[in-house]
Design a protein around this motif. Structure first.
Motif, PDB file in Angstrom:
ATOM      1  N   SER A 244       0.747  -1.324  -0.036  1.00  0.00           N
ATOM      2  CA  SER A 244       0.078  -0.074   0.092  1.00  0.00           C
ATOM      3  C   SER A 244       0.814   1.268   0.072  1.00  0.00           C
ATOM      4  CB  SER A 244      -1.008  -0.009   1.224  1.00  0.00           C
ATOM      5  OG  SER A 244      -0.323   0.199   2.478  1.00  0.00           O
ATOM      6  N   MET A 245       2.006   1.169   0.430  1.00  0.00           N
ATOM      7  CA  MET A 245       3.142   2.436   0.451  1.00  0.00           C
ATOM      8  C   MET A 245       3.648   2.778  -0.950  1.00  0.00           C
ATOM      9  SD  MET A 245       5.074   1.478   3.934  1.00  0.00           S
ATOM     10  CE  MET A 245       4.313   1.240   5.422  1.00  0.00           C
ATOM     11  N   GLY A 246       3.507   1.825  -1.854  1.00  0.00           N
ATOM     12  CA  GLY A 246       3.820   1.960  -3.456  1.00  0.00           C
ATOM     13  C   GLY A 246       5.499   1.932  -3.358  1.00  0.00           C
ATOM     14  N   GLY A 247       6.061   2.481  -4.696  1.00  0.00           N
ATOM     15  CA  GLY A 247       7.371   2.794  -4.968  1.00  0.00           C
ATOM     16  C   GLY A 247       7.867   1.153  -5.166  1.00  0.00           C
ATOM     17  N   ALA A 248       9.256   1.175  -5.201  1.00  0.00           N
ATOM     18  CA  ALA A 248       9.880  -0.306  -5.448  1.00  0.00           C
ATOM     19  C   ALA A 248      10.098  -0.871  -4.443  1.00  0.00           C
ATOM     20  CB  ALA A 248      11.169   0.168  -6.113  1.00  0.00           C
ATOM     21  N   MET A 249       9.578  -2.353  -4.599  1.00  0.00           N
ATOM     22  CA  MET A 249       9.631  -3.032  -3.289  1.00  0.00           C
ATOM     23  C   MET A 249      10.511  -4.420  -3.594  1.00  0.00           C
ATOM     24  SD  MET A 249       6.135  -4.829  -1.752  1.00  0.00           S
ATOM     25  CE  MET A 249       5.913  -6.316  -0.688  1.00  0.00           C
ATOM     26  N   ILE A 250      10.992  -4.771  -2.668  1.00  0.00           N
ATOM     27  CA  ILE A 250      11.902  -6.121  -2.769  1.00  0.00           C
ATOM     28  C   ILE A 250      10.743  -7.311  -2.516  1.00  0.00           C
ATOM     29  CG2 ILE A 250      13.534  -7.684  -1.670  1.00  0.00           C
ATOM     30  CD1 ILE A 250      15.226  -5.209  -1.080  1.00  0.00           C
ATOM     31  N   VAL A 251      10.854  -8.252  -3.293  1.00  0.00           N
ATOM     32  CA  VAL A 251      10.287  -9.700  -2.829  1.00  0.00           C
ATOM     33  C   VAL A 251      11.319 -10.543  -3.048  1.00  0.00           C
ATOM     34  CG1 VAL A 251       8.451 -11.449  -3.808  1.00  0.00           C
ATOM     35  CG2 VAL A 251       8.201  -8.737  -4.046  1.00  0.00           C
ATOM     36  N   PRO A 252      11.399 -11.431  -1.871  1.00  0.00           N
ATOM     37  CA  PRO A 252      12.392 -12.394  -2.091  1.00  0.00           C
ATOM     38  C   PRO A 252      12.278 -13.674  -2.899  1.00  0.00           C
ATOM     39  CG  PRO A 252      11.210 -13.036  -0.266  1.00  0.00           C
ATOM     40  CD  PRO A 252      10.630 -11.585  -0.906  1.00  0.00           C
ATOM     41  N   GLY A 253      13.420 -14.202  -3.300  1.00  0.00           N
ATOM     42  CA  GLY A 253      13.383 -15.413  -4.270  1.00  0.00           C
ATOM     43  C   GLY A 253      12.947 -15.210  -5.746  1.00  0.00           C
ATOM     44  N   SER A 254      12.180 -16.037  -6.027  1.00  0.00           N
ATOM     45  CA  SER A 254      12.074 -16.147  -7.568  1.00  0.00           C
ATOM     46  C   SER A 254      10.247 -16.060  -7.545  1.00  0.00           C
ATOM     47  CB  SER A 254      12.473 -17.304  -8.246  1.00  0.00           C
ATOM     48  OG  SER A 254      13.768 -17.548  -8.370  1.00  0.00           O
ATOM     49  N   PRO A 255       9.775 -15.453  -8.941  1.00  0.00           N
ATOM     50  CA  PRO A 255       8.677 -15.446  -8.946  1.00  0.00           C
ATOM     51  C   PRO A 255       7.483 -16.645  -8.927  1.00  0.00           C
ATOM     52  CG  PRO A 255       9.493 -13.942 -10.749  1.00  0.00           C
ATOM     53  CD  PRO A 255      10.401 -14.990  -9.966  1.00  0.00           C
ATOM     54  N   ALA A 256       8.267 -17.934  -9.322  1.00  0.00           N
ATOM     55  CA  ALA A 256       7.541 -19.037  -9.353  1.00  0.00           C
ATOM     56  C   ALA A 256       7.551 -19.768  -8.157  1.00  0.00           C
ATOM     57  CB  ALA A 256       8.043 -19.882 -10.371  1.00  0.00           C
ATOM     58  N   ASP A 257       8.006 -19.071  -6.981  1.00  0.00           N
ATOM     59  CA  ASP A 257       8.213 -19.768  -5.682  1.00  0.00           C
ATOM     60  C   ASP A 257       6.991 -19.994  -5.100  1.00  0.00           C
ATOM     61  OD1 ASP A 257      11.260 -20.038  -5.983  1.00  0.00           O
ATOM     62  OD2 ASP A 257      11.504 -18.341  -4.683  1.00  0.00           O
ATOM     63  N   PRO A 258       6.598 -21.187  -4.433  1.00  0.00           N
ATOM     64  CA  PRO A 258       5.210 -21.412  -4.049  1.00  0.00           C
ATOM     65  C   PRO A 258       5.006 -20.839  -2.576  1.00  0.00           C
ATOM     66  CG  PRO A 258       6.879 -23.352  -3.870  1.00  0.00           C
ATOM     67  CD  PRO A 258       7.517 -22.274  -4.330  1.00  0.00           C
ATOM     68  N   ILE A 259       3.787 -20.319  -2.504  1.00  0.00           N
ATOM     69  CA  ILE A 259       3.350 -20.011  -1.119  1.00  0.00           C
ATOM     70  C   ILE A 259       1.940 -20.749  -0.870  1.00  0.00           C
ATOM     71  CG2 ILE A 259       2.227 -17.851  -2.239  1.00  0.00           C
ATOM     72  CD1 ILE A 259       3.794 -17.814   1.174  1.00  0.00           C
ATOM     73  N   GLN A 328      11.658 -10.697   8.111  1.00  0.00           N
ATOM     74  CA  GLN A 328      11.428  -9.447   7.368  1.00  0.00           C
ATOM     75  C   GLN A 328      10.581  -9.636   6.167  1.00  0.00           C
ATOM     76  OE1 GLN A 328      12.563  -6.266   8.081  1.00  0.00           O
ATOM     77  NE2 GLN A 328      10.968  -6.017   6.832  1.00  0.00           N
ATOM     78  N   PHE A 329      10.489 -10.777   5.692  1.00  0.00           N
ATOM     79  CA  PHE A 329       9.828 -11.239   4.583  1.00  0.00           C
ATOM     80  C   PHE A 329       8.776 -12.459   5.002  1.00  0.00           C
ATOM     81  CE2 PHE A 329      13.479  -9.245   2.386  1.00  0.00           C
ATOM     82  CZ  PHE A 329      12.868  -8.430   1.803  1.00  0.00           C
ATOM     83  N   PRO A 330       7.912 -11.924   5.902  1.00  0.00           N
ATOM     84  CA  PRO A 330       7.095 -13.252   6.501  1.00  0.00           C
ATOM     85  C   PRO A 330       6.357 -14.198   5.313  1.00  0.00           C
ATOM     86  CG  PRO A 330       6.012 -11.327   6.882  1.00  0.00           C
ATOM     87  CD  PRO A 330       7.316 -10.925   6.159  1.00  0.00           C
ATOM     88  N   LEU A 331       6.333 -15.515   5.917  1.00  0.00           N
ATOM     89  CA  LEU A 331       5.742 -16.632   5.105  1.00  0.00           C
ATOM     90  C   LEU A 331       6.530 -17.067   4.027  1.00  0.00           C
ATOM     91  CD1 LEU A 331       1.931 -15.185   4.070  1.00  0.00           C
ATOM     92  CD2 LEU A 331       2.740 -16.270   6.256  1.00  0.00           C
ATOM     93  N   TYR A 332       7.475 -16.191   3.552  1.00  0.00           N
ATOM     94  CA  TYR A 332       8.390 -16.868   2.500  1.00  0.00           C
ATOM     95  C   TYR A 332       9.217 -17.909   2.884  1.00  0.00           C
ATOM     96  CZ  TYR A 332      11.872 -17.405  -1.262  1.00  0.00           C
ATOM     97  OH  TYR A 332      12.627 -17.962  -2.145  1.00  0.00           O
ATOM     98  N   VAL A 333       9.469 -19.109   2.156  1.00  0.00           N
ATOM     99  CA  VAL A 333      10.406 -20.066   2.478  1.00  0.00           C
ATOM    100  C   VAL A 333      11.080 -20.582   1.403  1.00  0.00           C
ATOM    101  CG1 VAL A 333      10.464 -22.407   3.560  1.00  0.00           C
ATOM    102  CG2 VAL A 333       9.086 -20.823   4.542  1.00  0.00           C
ATOM    103  N   GLN A 334      12.263 -20.569   1.349  1.00  0.00           N
ATOM    104  CA  GLN A 334      12.970 -21.094   0.138  1.00  0.00           C
ATOM    105  C   GLN A 334      12.710 -22.332  -0.358  1.00  0.00           C
ATOM    106  OE1 GLN A 334      17.460 -19.800  -0.185  1.00  0.00           O
ATOM    107  NE2 GLN A 334      17.031 -19.559   2.052  1.00  0.00           N
ATOM    108  N   PRO A 335      12.217 -22.776  -1.369  1.00  0.00           N
ATOM    109  CA  PRO A 335      11.601 -24.134  -2.058  1.00  0.00           C
ATOM    110  C   PRO A 335      12.629 -25.111  -2.201  1.00  0.00           C
ATOM    111  CG  PRO A 335      11.334 -22.536  -3.658  1.00  0.00           C
ATOM    112  CD  PRO A 335      12.245 -21.934  -2.359  1.00  0.00           C
ATOM    113  N   GLU A 336      13.506 -25.293  -1.210  1.00  0.00           N
ATOM    114  CA  GLU A 336      14.631 -26.434  -1.598  1.00  0.00           C
ATOM    115  C   GLU A 336      15.010 -26.815  -0.207  1.00  0.00           C
ATOM    116  OE1 GLU A 336      18.250 -23.009  -1.199  1.00  0.00           O
ATOM    117  OE2 GLU A 336      17.280 -23.463  -3.069  1.00  0.00           O
ATOM    118  N   GLY A 337      15.914 -27.933  -0.160  1.00  0.00           N
ATOM    119  CA  GLY A 337      16.343 -28.743   1.048  1.00  0.00           C
ATOM    120  C   GLY A 337      14.936 -28.955   1.974  1.00  0.00           C
ATOM    121  N   ASP A 338      15.018 -28.399   3.239  1.00  0.00           N
ATOM    122  CA  ASP A 338      14.205 -28.754   4.157  1.00  0.00           C
ATOM    123  C   ASP A 338      12.937 -28.022   4.132  1.00  0.00           C
ATOM    124  OD1 ASP A 338      15.937 -30.346   5.654  1.00  0.00           O
ATOM    125  OD2 ASP A 338      16.501 -29.007   7.294  1.00  0.00           O
ATOM    126  N   GLY A 339      12.824 -26.740   3.114  1.00  0.00           N
ATOM    127  CA  GLY A 339      11.879 -26.196   3.048  1.00  0.00           C
ATOM    128  C   GLY A 339      11.152 -26.770   1.557  1.00  0.00           C
TER     129      GLY A 339
END
Length: 412
Positions: A244-259, A328-339
């Motif tokens: 909602s704050m707008g601007g340029a925002m970081i999203v971790p990982g890759s666009p196809a990573d599952p959630i 800092q980026f809640p919910l995100y988990v790298q989709p590799e190894g244990d995750g």
């Protein structure tokens, strides 16, 4: 138009046309269940409890809450409105049969004056009957055993809200309800442990305790990340607030990573559906029905909050190397190894039994509206990611520097 008037018009219109309207047809027209049920909620005033209450009342059922009263007292002290609708019966006590409601209310308050007549344990549940119970507040098997055994001859069905964390690991994508469960080194422990290490194993034992007390009459629901309004965990809320704050925002990982997430209203509606249909068994309950990518989620959030925010996908290892902390980026988990299987849980069993989902945009919209309704001190508590760091920088300032570093890296 009131629901009573709507029902009246439907019935009288059918009569005028010479038609017979059945309770099932009336329910389909009004959104009400074909017959009213009495539902007990153990808890009822936190996050999922209020959503279950609202869903049950909307379907025409009656609701009773059983809790210590602590959450509502704290809500009142903070100047926030009650979440207990008019007409809901309120009973008080303690999930621990050996303690009183005031034992729970007084936790963390050295000067609290306990009432010697404070209701003890589950005593206020005695002598009453319900059609079903929803246990949203069971964490330790001794207490779930006590409530399930007491209610075994007082309810027809026990819905226990467990967790997807009951599984031993999250390495395997598409794991279903038959996957191995977590265990506890000490099954009698009533401590969550460091980093909530005992949470999953404790819930697994709670499931067994409920089933042992009421064999064949238990629905063990294993939700993933429950999100939406009233979520004070600081997880999903980051995304609608930041976008909602707008601007340029970081999203971790890759666009196809599952959630995987589930709106608290969708979970509540499905719990009530399971009660109405007497659905029992074990069910993973997260969503949506098709695999959701991080790209689709953040775009859905953007649509819901009406923002022009832009996204920059940044490698998570780069973020870690630059001091970004877990959470800092809640919910995100790298989709590799244990995750690898963390956000790829199989929910086909719940889907076959009626679990449905709202769009992410709707969840984001109502979550942001709820956040904006909170006083500033509470906003800071439920969205801790925006607090200044030890250098005195706001997250937006830190994020800007990270983006500059990432973009410079790509130019080299």
């Amino acid at each position: 138009m009131s629901s009573t008037r709507r029902e009246f018009l439907i019935i009288t219109s059918a009569a005028a046309a010479g038609l017979t309207i059945t309770p099932k047809a009336l329910a389909a027209e009004t959104g009400k269940a074909s017959h009213s049920l009495r539902i007990l909620i153990l808890g009822g005033t936190g996050f999922l409890g209020p959503a279950c209450t609202e869903s049950a009342l909307a379907r025409g059922h009656s609701v009773t809450h059983f809790n210590s009263g602590r959450t509502e007292t704290r809500r009142k002290e903070a100047g926030r409105p009650s979440v207990v609708p008019s007409g809901v019966e309120q009973l008080f006590g303690n999930r621990d049969p050996n303690k009183t409601a005031d034992d729970r209310r007084s936790e963390g308050k050295a000067d609290y004056q306990k009432d010697p007549n404070s209701p003890k344990g589950l005593s206020q549940l005695e002598g009453k009957k319900w059609d079903a119970v929803i246990d949203t507040s069971g964490y330790f098997p001794r207490m779930v055993k006590a409530s399930a055994e007491l209610l075994a001859d007082k309810v027809k069905q026990y819905v226990f809200i467990s967790t997807i964390s009951v599984y031993k690991d999250t390495k395997v994508p598409n794991a279903d309800e038959t996957a191995p469960l977590a265990t506890l080194a000490d099954p009698a422990t009533e401590e969550m442990g460091k980093d909530f290490a005992n949470f999953g194993g404790g819930k697994a034992l709670c499931e067994k305790a409920a089933e042992a007390a009421m064999p064949g009459r238990v629905n063990n629901v294993r939700p993933g990340f429950i999100v939406g309004a009233r979520d004070t965990s600081g997880r999903f809320i980051y995304w609608p607030v930041r976008e909602s704050m707008g601007g340029a925002m970081i999203v971790p990982g890759s666009p196809a990573d599952p959630i995987q997430i589930i709106d608290v209203r969708d979970l509540a509606d499905w719990v009530i559906h399971c009660i109405e249909k007497n659905i029992v068994g074990v069910f993973n309950a997260t969503g949506p029905d098709k695999e959701l990518s991080m790209k689709t989620m953040v775009e859905g959030v953007r649509k819901g909050v009406g923002s022009d925010v832009s996204f920059t996908w940044v490698d998570y290892k780069f973020l870690e190397a630059h001091g970004v902390q877990d959470g800092q980026f809640p919910l995100y988990v790298q989709p590799e190894g244990d995750g690898a299987g963390f956000h790829r849980c199989n929910i086909s069993r719940a889907l076959k039994n009626g679990l449905k989902f709202r769009p992410v945009s709707d969840t984001a919209k109502v979550t942001l509206e709820w956040y904006k309704s909170l006083p500033a001190p509470t906003q800071a508590l439920v969205a801790p990611q925006f607090a200044k760091n030890d250098k005195g920088e706001s997250w937006l300032e830190t994020e800007k520097k990270l983006l500059e570093a990432w973009n410079q890296r790509e130019k080299k």
